[in-house]
Design a protein around this motif. Structure first.
Motif, PDB file in Angstrom:
ATOM      1  N   THR A 152       0.817  -1.223   0.000  1.00 43.05           N
ATOM      2  CA  THR A 152       0.000   0.000   0.000  1.00 43.05           C
ATOM      3  C   THR A 152       0.844   1.264   0.000  1.00 43.05           C
ATOM      4  N   LYS A 153       2.100   1.138   0.361  1.00 43.32           N
ATOM      5  CA  LYS A 153       2.983   2.304   0.419  1.00 43.32           C
ATOM      6  C   LYS A 153       3.728   2.539  -0.893  1.00 43.32           C
ATOM      7  N   THR A 154       3.475   1.640  -1.849  1.00 48.05           N
ATOM      8  CA  THR A 154       4.150   1.787  -3.149  1.00 48.05           C
ATOM      9  C   THR A 154       3.191   2.100  -4.287  1.00 48.05           C
ATOM     10  N   ALA A 181      -0.563   1.708   6.913  1.00 50.28           N
ATOM     11  CA  ALA A 181      -0.937   1.377   5.527  1.00 50.28           C
ATOM     12  C   ALA A 181      -1.836   2.481   4.966  1.00 50.28           C
ATOM     13  N   ARG A 182      -1.864   2.575   3.629  1.00 49.73           N
ATOM     14  CA  ARG A 182      -2.658   3.617   2.982  1.00 49.73           C
ATOM     15  C   ARG A 182      -3.586   2.969   1.956  1.00 49.73           C
TER      16      ARG A 182
END
Length: 328
Positions: A152-154, A181-182
């Motif tokens: 989620t961070k990429t 996490a995003r």
């Protein structure tokens, strides 16, 4: 000169009536129940609240000898059903089985709640608890929770829920807060369309009801990364608990189904309901039927339920505040 006897007599009568009133109320409470009991449910038939309510009502009817009728009144995040009880007579004949969100998060989310959940509703017993299952579309290149957090961070990612402020939404937001996490929230009108969206790849993942998504997991159409509780799910024993997957022992994103009455219900009635709830939830056949739909029977006292709700309010308030979620 006029006589004061009539006034004196009236005073005596008023005093006697006032003294006898609590005795009459206690006598009525001791005789409870003497008529049909209504148990309202704020969700459509087939959901965790409905299943639990019907199992409870069936056994309560057998134990009391009085009819116990379950009525579904879905809408407004379970507020419609709870509102009926909040405005009913405090006599133990109108009850509701609600997810704890009615008390913990709805007052923070809904601007125009027609009742005060903490003041108007008495938490009689926690009947059961339930969790959510973190599932993803098979195309998502993550097979574990740490891999998903890193992914989620990429790149931009999304998650589905059955609607704003429902348990799946709250579980996901707490997960994001705990891990950094995003993911963007995509709400749907219920867990079924949310599951369909994840299956179709319209949304990457979702915290969804285990009974709803397990058939898809078993068929290989979804992959399960974790259950939101601190303990494994008996319906999905092969799926790691989120607490273990993240190495956070105290992380337990579970929810409660609470039997509620109008606050002010006489203590003898509350005590009777507590005893019935504890006995019913301790029945092996009830526990087994609840396990089949990923529910864990509890059957707490009212004092325990009240304390737990206060703890849950404190736990979820920061999550809701960060979301800034408001609904009419």
């Amino acid at each position: 000169m006029f006589s004061r006897r009539p006034l004196f007599s009236l005073s005596l009568l008023a005093a006697a009536a006032a003294a006898l009133a609590p005795i009459a109320v206690h006598a009525q409470a001791a005789a409870w129940p003497t008529k049909t009991i209504r148990v309202l449910v704020g969700s459509p038939p087939g959901g965790p609240s409905d299943i639990t309510s019907r199992l409870f009502a069936e056994q309560l009817q057998k134990r009391t000898g009085q009819a116990v009728v379950v009525e579904n009144k879905p809408g407004a995040g379970n507020n419609l059903a709870a509102g009926v009880v909040a405005q009913s007579e405090p006599d133990g004949y109108t009850l509701v089985v609600s997810p704890d969100t009615v008390v913990t998060t709805n007052p923070l989310v809904y601007r125009n709640m027609p009742f005060d959940a903490k003041k108007d509703l008495l938490n009689v017993s926690i009947l059961a608890s339930f969790t959510q299952l973190l599932v993803c579309n098979p195309k998502v290149k993550a097979d574990t929770v740490p891999e998903l957090v890193a992914l989620t961070k990429t790149q931009p990612m999304t998650y589905a829920s059955g609607g704003p402020a429902v348990p799946g939404h709250l579980a996901a937001e707490m997960f994001l807060q705990k891990t950094g996490a995003r993911m963007q929230h995509i709400p749907y009108k219920g867990p079924a369309p949310a599951t369909t969206a994840v299956l179709a790849g319209e949304v990457d993942c979702g915290f969804l009801a285990t009974p709803t998504v397990m058939p898809q997991v078993q068929a290989g159409r979804l992959k399960a990364l974790a259950v939101s509780s601190a303990e494994p799910s008996e319906l999905a024993p092969q799926v790691p608990p989120l607490a273990k997957a993240l190495n956070q022992k105290d992380l337990d994103i579970s929810f409660k189904l609470v039997l509620q009455a109008r606050r002010g219900t006489p203590a003898p009635v509350v005590a009777a309901l507590e005893q019935h709830a504890a006995a019913i939830m301790a029945m092996p056949e009830i526990q087994a039927r609840l396990r089949n739909v990923d529910l864990k029977a509890v059957g707490s006292t009212s004092a325990q339920a009240e304390r737990t709700m206060q703890q849950e309010i404190a736990r979820w308030a920061p999550v809701v505040s960060q979301l800034g979620l408001k609904m009419d």
